[in-house]
Design a protein around this motif. Structure first.
Motif, mmCIF file in Angstrom:
data_model
loop_
_atom_site.group_PDB
_atom_site.id
_atom_site.type_symbol
_atom_site.label_atom_id
_atom_site.label_comp_id
_atom_site.label_asym_id
_atom_site.label_seq_id
_atom_site.Cartn_x
_atom_site.Cartn_y
_atom_site.Cartn_z
ATOM 1 N N LEU A 162 0.843 -1.185 0.000
ATOM 2 C CA LEU A 162 0.000 0.000 0.000
ATOM 3 C C LEU A 162 0.881 1.240 0.000
ATOM 4 C CD1 LEU A 162 -2.019 -2.204 0.997
ATOM 5 C CD2 LEU A 162 -3.111 -0.419 2.360
ATOM 6 N N SER A 163 0.499 2.217 -0.805
ATOM 7 C CA SER A 163 1.226 3.489 -0.795
ATOM 8 C C SER A 163 0.828 4.281 0.450
ATOM 9 C CB SER A 163 0.876 4.287 -2.053
ATOM 10 O OG SER A 163 -0.480 4.703 -2.015
ATOM 11 N N ALA B 259 -11.067 9.902 -2.624
ATOM 12 C CA ALA B 259 -10.324 10.825 -3.482
ATOM 13 C C ALA B 259 -8.823 10.530 -3.406
ATOM 14 C CB ALA B 259 -10.604 12.268 -3.073
ATOM 15 N N LEU B 260 -8.338 10.298 -2.178
ATOM 16 C CA LEU B 260 -6.917 9.966 -2.003
ATOM 17 C C LEU B 260 -6.588 8.615 -2.630
ATOM 18 C CD1 LEU B 260 -6.409 11.076 1.720
ATOM 19 C CD2 LEU B 260 -5.644 12.272 -0.335
ATOM 20 N N TYR B 261 -7.455 7.642 -2.392
ATOM 21 C CA TYR B 261 -7.241 6.306 -2.948
ATOM 22 C C TYR B 261 -7.228 6.333 -4.472
ATOM 23 C CZ TYR B 261 -8.484 1.611 -4.531
ATOM 24 O OH TYR B 261 -8.528 0.428 -5.204
ATOM 25 N N ARG C 102 -1.999 7.248 -10.171
ATOM 26 C CA ARG C 102 -0.539 7.380 -10.238
ATOM 27 C C ARG C 102 0.127 6.024 -10.469
ATOM 28 N NH1 ARG C 102 1.023 11.453 -5.211
ATOM 29 N NH2 ARG C 102 -0.173 13.271 -5.915
ATOM 30 N N GLN C 103 -0.330 5.004 -9.745
ATOM 31 C CA GLN C 103 0.254 3.670 -9.895
ATOM 32 C C GLN C 103 0.016 3.125 -11.299
ATOM 33 O OE1 GLN C 103 -1.511 1.404 -6.724
ATOM 34 N NE2 GLN C 103 0.033 2.025 -5.218
ATOM 35 N N ASP C 104 -1.169 3.383 -11.840
ATOM 36 C CA ASP C 104 -1.484 2.903 -13.183
ATOM 37 C C ASP C 104 -0.593 3.587 -14.215
ATOM 38 O OD1 ASP C 104 -3.311 1.298 -14.913
ATOM 39 O OD2 ASP C 104 -3.803 3.270 -15.715
ATOM 40 N N ARG D 210 2.223 1.856 -16.694
ATOM 41 C CA ARG D 210 2.224 2.065 -18.148
ATOM 42 C C ARG D 210 3.583 2.544 -18.634
ATOM 43 N NH1 ARG D 210 -3.376 5.214 -19.719
ATOM 44 N NH2 ARG D 210 -4.862 3.706 -18.864
ATOM 45 N N ARG D 211 4.162 3.511 -17.903
ATOM 46 C CA ARG D 211 5.485 4.024 -18.288
ATOM 47 C C ARG D 211 6.526 2.913 -18.235
ATOM 48 N NH1 ARG D 211 3.977 8.799 -15.339
ATOM 49 N NH2 ARG D 211 5.009 7.946 -13.479
#
Length: 316
Positions: free
Chosen positions: A123-124, A278-280, A286-288, A292-293
């Motif tokens: 978990l972030s 909203a935070l989740y 961001r993780q997605d 992808r990058r």
């Protein structure tokens, strides 16, 4: 229309159908929730089995229930989804649809915790904060209303455990749900027979109610097929964000249409949940993007390496 647009349209349609389903079950308020659940199970079996027949995949159902390892998981999944269905129907009939909507708001955060506990998923920091806010929301309801919010917790936990079990099944969504209602159907049929042979069930007494009970299969099955279609064509972050349409519509229906009370305590708890989501969602997006990058960089490196190898082999 592109695949992405088709996916968004299908997913939004599924979430709207789920979000407005409380209106459908409110129309059956004169029928005992257990009887509604039994009909929902049986008519869902007819619907899903019909879909598999049209697709020529009915043999997949026998394959799913004939393997001992998968059968155990399907049985547990059937218990979880039937418990979730019953609790949702009961909450609508009992005038507690607001609490039900809170349960489906909490579910993504419960799923994150289950992922951490059962699959070792990391978990972030933002996700930990989101989970903390969800706990604060539950405590706010418990202390402020002097009750244990067992309906939202029960809905979120049962659906979360259902998701954990489904992750262990190598089956498509339609096949797995068909297998689940197939295993539940003898119990549903037995319950209905007992009602009609004893004090009498609701089916057949009123044409409108009977048609609604029959329609429960389509109301259950159609959104799931739309969701599966959309989820295959969209990024998981998009799927996660669009899913909030469901509890939001449930909440609006409960307060604006059913006229359920919404106190300052409710507002405080829901505000904490909305902030947590909203935070989740921000963390999930961001993780997605990071995945992808990383995938693009990896593909580029493979392409460069392949090109270099080809050039080297072409040299005399």
């Amino acid at each position: 229309m592109t695949d992405t647009r088709k996916g968004v349209l299908a997913l939004v349609s599924a979430c709207i159908a789920w979000g407005l389903s409380s209106i459908f079950y409110k129309a059956l308020v004169g029928v005992d929730p257990a009887e509604v659940l039994a009909h929902r199970t049986l008519w869902s079996l007819f619907f899903f089995a019909g879909v598999l027949l049209v697709q020529g995949r009915i043999s997949a159902l026998w394959h799913a229930v004939s393997h001992r390892a998968s059968l155990k998981i399907i049985v547990l999944a059937a218990v979880m989804i039937s418990s979730n269905w019953f609790l949702f129907i009961w909450s609508i009939h009992s005038g507690r649809a607001t609490e039900a909507s809170l349960g489906y708001y909490i579910f993504p955060l419960v799923a994150v915790v289950f992922g951490r506990l059962m699959f070792g998923e990391r978990l972030s920091n933002l996700q930990w904060v989101a989970v903390g806010l969800a706990v604060a929301a539950v405590l706010t309801l418990t202390v402020g209303l002097r009750i244990v919010p067992w309906i939202p917790l029960g809905l979120a936990a049962s659906f979360g455990l259902y998701g954990v079990l489904k992750k262990r099944l190598d089956l498509g969504p339609v096949v797995s749900v068909t297998a689940e209602v197939f295993l539940l159907s003898p119990l549903a049929l037995g319950w209905l027979l007992m009602l009609h042979l004893g004090q009498g069930g609701a089916f057949g007494d009123d044409l409108r109610q009977s048609l609604l009970l029959c329609a429960s299969g389509v109301v259950t099955g159609a959104p799931l097929i739309l969701f599966a279609y959309g989820a295959r064509r969209l990024a998981m972050s998009t799927v996660g964000l669009l899913q909030y349409i469901n509890p939001t519509l449930q909440f609006v229906v409960a307060v604006a249409i059913f006229g359920e009370p919404f106190s300052t305590i409710h507002l405080a708890a829901f505000s904490l949940i909305w902030t947590a989501l909203a935070l989740y969602s921000s963390s999930a997006v961001r993780q997605d993007k990071a995945r992808r990058r990383a995938r693009m960089v990896s593909e580029a490196e493979v392409a460069v390496s392949s090109s270099s190898s080809s050039e080297a082999s072409a040299k005399p």
